[in-house]
Motif scaffolding. Sequence first.
Motif, PDB file in Angstrom:
ATOM      1  N   UNK A   7     -30.141  47.883 -43.367  1.00 14.76           N
ATOM      2  CA  UNK A   7     -30.140  47.792 -44.829  1.00 14.76           C
ATOM      3  C   UNK A   7     -31.123  48.785 -45.427  1.00 14.76           C
ATOM      4  N   UNK A   8     -32.312  48.878 -44.836  1.00 15.12           N
ATOM      5  CA  UNK A   8     -33.315  49.803 -45.356  1.00 15.12           C
ATOM      6  C   UNK A   8     -32.817  51.243 -45.260  1.00 15.12           C
ATOM      7  N   UNK A  29     -29.711  52.422 -45.446  1.00 13.19           N
ATOM      8  CA  UNK A  29     -28.735  52.791 -46.469  1.00 13.19           C
ATOM      9  C   UNK A  29     -29.298  52.652 -47.884  1.00 13.19           C
ATOM     10  N   UNK A  30     -30.274  51.765 -48.049  1.00 10.84           N
ATOM     11  CA  UNK A  30     -30.961  51.733 -49.338  1.00 10.84           C
ATOM     12  C   UNK A  30     -31.689  53.062 -49.550  1.00 10.84           C
ATOM     13  N   UNK A  31     -32.335  53.541 -48.497  1.00 12.93           N
ATOM     14  CA  UNK A  31     -33.058  54.804 -48.595  1.00 12.93           C
ATOM     15  C   UNK A  31     -32.112  55.961 -48.905  1.00 12.93           C
ATOM     16  N   UNK A  68     -29.305  55.728 -50.504  1.00 18.91           N
ATOM     17  CA  UNK A  68     -28.817  55.588 -51.873  1.00 18.91           C
ATOM     18  C   UNK A  68     -29.862  56.037 -52.899  1.00 18.91           C
ATOM     19  N   UNK A  76     -26.547  45.847 -50.405  1.00 18.72           N
ATOM     20  CA  UNK A  76     -26.244  47.179 -50.906  1.00 18.72           C
ATOM     21  C   UNK A  76     -25.090  47.155 -51.897  1.00 18.72           C
ATOM     22  N   UNK A 117     -38.521  52.063 -50.579  1.00 14.51           N
ATOM     23  CA  UNK A 117     -37.780  50.982 -49.938  1.00 14.51           C
ATOM     24  C   UNK A 117     -38.095  50.811 -48.461  1.00 14.51           C
TER      25      UNK A 117
END
Lengths: 300, 546, 328
Positions: free
Chosen positions: B251-252, B254-256, B258, A241, C167
């Motif tokens: 991770x997925x 917080x990627x989502x 963002x 990230x 994602x």
Amino acid sequence: MNAACIFQSMKIIGAGRIGAALLLLILCTALFAPWLAPHDPYERVGPPFQKPSAQHPLGTNDIGQDILSEIIWGTRVSLAIGFFAAAIALLLGTFIGIVSGYYRRWLDPLFMRLADIVLVIPFLPLMILLAAYLGPRMSNIILVIGLLTWAGPARVIRSQVLSLREYGYVQAARALGGADARIMFRHILPGVLPVALAQFIRAVSSAVLIESSLAFLGLGDPTAKSWGMVLSYAQARGAFLTGAWLWWILPPGLLITFTVLAFALTGYALEEVVNPRLRGEAIKNVLRKGGGQADRQARK
Amino acid sequence: MNGKTKMKGKTFNYASTGRWSVILLAILFAVTLLLVAASCSPAAAPADDQGPIHVRLAIARDEGSLNPYTYVSGYPGHNLLLLIYDTLFQLDEQNVPQPWLVEKYQPDADGLTWSFTLHKGVTWHDGTPLTADDVKFSYEYYRKHKHARWTKAVAAVESIEVEDELNFTIKLSDPVPAFMMNPLADVPIIPAHIWRDVTDPGSFTDNTGSGPYRLISHEADKTYKLEANAGYFRGKPAVDEIGIVIIEDQTATFTALRVGDIDIAARSLLPELVEEFSGTTDVAVVTGPGFVSTLLQINNEREPFNDPRVRLAIARAIDIDGLVETVLLGYGTAGNPGYLHPALPGYKTGLKHITDPAQARALLEETGFADSFGDEEFELLVRSNDPLRVRTAEIIAESLAAIGMNVKVKALDSSTVDSLVWPDFDVTRGRDYDLAIWGWSAPVMLDPARLGALFHSDLNTRGSLNIGAYAGENVDAMVEELAGTIDPDRQSKLMSDLQSAVADTVPFVTLFYPDGIYAYRPGTYDGWVYQNGQGILNKLSFVPVP
Amino acid sequence: MLQFWGRKLMQYGLVLLLTLALNFSLPRLMPGSPLQLLAGEDVGLLSRAEREEIMARHGLDQPLWRQFTLYLGQLAKGDLGYSYRQRRPVAVIIWERLPWTVLLTGSALALSALAGVVCGTLAAWRRGRISDLGMLSLFIFLDSMPSFWLGMILVALFGSSLRWFPVFGAQSPFAGYTGWAAVADVLHHLALPLTTLTLVTIAGLFLTVRYSTLGVLGEQYITVARAKGLPEGRIVFRHVLRNALLPVITLFMLSLGFVVSGATVVETVFVWPGLGRLMFEAVLQRDYPVLQAAFMMVTVCVIAANLAADLLYPLADPRVRIEGRHVR
């Protein structure tokens, strides 16, 4: 053997040279890690999450350890896991291969059915089960990988034994009433060794890859610094990230890729040199029993 | 001759077809990807404040059908449950219980009889009025149908007398020190007309509550949809619809967040991402104290840890401020040696953790164990799936090595750690560990009754959370008195005595309390209220407290 | 022949029983208890009687052998039990997950088989040339990558930075697409995981095809066909491909097991609602019924595919039939 195959072999052997050169480089890194690494990988040498700098070319990790040093030392750990796991797989595989190739009547069906079970069972779920059961310690991970990858080599070695059995000197030793154990150890084992070596090298490459997958899934030993574990921490601490993936995720991943590649190329080439026809045998075995598929699955 | 030319031609053709098919394949692949990519880019969240507000919230796991018997986790399950169901009281931002379903309340002098008047005009989601009978029914139902959280909470309720639709009286068998907090602000009221004939609540999936939101759809393991209860008795909730998405991977998640696929995540943001996320205009980050504790749990039964001096030496060896800086990057509060979080009203000021390796070594010398330490190896258990805790364990092992204790970090999967530290979740079953990184959830910090359970030495009765089998002088008496004390002054005196005793005898080392860090998209909704120690996923974020 | 089949069936039956027993006992021998799943977060506040009641309700107080016979009995009735975590029938959960798994792994297998056959034949045909070596090194390189690493880099590039692809997940939540829009939505979500899985699976098939084609190309009848001046294209399609594809078909059959067992790592990276991930979570949470059922289904499918391959292969290729008899 026809011209096409010879040509083919030469190319593969050529690729093998590249593989071997890479391999040498990696082995040297592992061997000379204490001199190559700028820092002690366990020492907290700076603030956490530092960007790359002259002092820390790949920055620092989540508790301020030098990532470059971690990766250099990780070569040792990853290779150690690969070697020991492959050793277990090959010890088992060679033993079972020889015994079942030699005692065709009673032991062969039993052992080959056992090999089938290991090859047939969905690999990763079982590995997860075993890894979780035994606990995430490095020795257990080695054990699990070894216990679940012996069947492929066993089949290949068995094929080799089947052909060795018919050779004059083996037949002669048997006719002279030599003890089975002695024949197997003295006459068959030496003939099998080159094949086993090639299989061993291939087993190392899959073990390295499997370990990284287990680490990613959280089943690795978080106190050991293997490449897989470095990646696992990077991932868990948000490297994807931030910009950190450039220096924290790319290098160990590439190292894994190149190591696996180096071992694979060397292994292919060695198989070609040792016995070109055997590769056909290996593939036939794979085809009939899905052997190659088993360790492929493990990475998915 | 024809044959030969033909063959040549064909060879050429084949080769070119070959090349073409590779290129074709590549193009096909690329085109498919691109087409698909172009065909539907995710719709951006409505940013204008005129239209209805839809908030998309990510949680990590399915929470069952979200009624009092099927929700799964304490966080965020309990928080979501309380958006659908109401409690008699509601904790405010500072965790002070305020009347919620009730309008008036009056305890008698000894705190054993409480009379309540319900708010007028409260209805269930199906339109039936919520009455005192529902309250009586709920409390009696929890008593009868076992549930880990509710049954214990209502144990002291002896009887409930209903006077009329709105008025009722609760009689207690024993005084409950934080009665308004637990059960009154914790236990949800369920509709009697729906649950009356339910005998197996574990498989009952109805969600009719009286809360600000009603559950309108649930796709197991994927999504929930909560719709605002327009007729809510405290006014229409601020957010019209809450869509809950289940994303297991951190991770997925917080990627989502963002990229705008979700608007807020229930899981706390990693400390190292605060800078990254608050630097953008679309995402805001709010932080606050968290009441979840991280401890170095010590097996008080085992040699040499049964000697309080050894435990104190361990505490002195650990630099907890350094841990907060290194592991949490400063997003946390260093542990109070008396366990209670400094942001709590009961906190005893003046208790400070002291890091002093020299004194630690001196203490070990004094006990005489120091000489044998060289040969002995102690195990420090930690859950392998929590990298922060593993790092904490590694640093602690270093610190203890510095005072001559040989500690090996042993990371195991969390169920295995539980089974060694707290076999069958029953402290009377014994324990098999030296040291462990452990933690308790926020309710164990807030509720004095549970607090006592950490320290009382009678494992069969009051000490049900005493996983280290700790026994401290006078501590049992304090815990017992605290359980029956409702006088606030006496309560706070007892609390501070207890903290001092704990700090002196070190049943475990309180390391730190990680901050709650929540990232959200303010463009969608910006009304989040940080409830001290418990985060932003609560009723206050949607409905104002009077 | 009948005896041969009968023996095969028996052997595979034995394998099935063995894996079932292993799968039943391993998670139960693992330290840790599903009690927390069953009783909820505040399990520590329960009295001993309450805990025992909960365990008894799920039959977990019985001795292991008794639990196993109960389980087999349930299984015989077609009952897969209830998930401890999700509190709904395991059959339903698996049924929900299965299509997603098959969609991902099935299409990855199909794609890589297609690409493997095309590229493998080409590479063999053009052995030693740049294109052969290029493909060879590319595929071996791809095969050497950790799939999670490749997947996460794809997410970081195409999901997070370029925002071309979603994602996480298999569908846009709350989008309420219907008809073709829903299909397009799924395809959009499928793109990245499918690419990852295909790229790391191609090598096996490619190498097999390439090798077996090389073998066939060396056979005498090809030399004869060439000497006869048969058109090259015809040789390729009539003789080479036909024979070279035989092992590929077998490999394909054997890979069907993998189609069902899912791809845990890739599913984890992309939050894909597949069976691999389901099994993984079930192991970690000690959700015995889910674990047993999923593992059993996978085992049954793998064994069925193996059995089918075993039985069909001799029919398809007489050479193997003879050899098979000889060796066994």
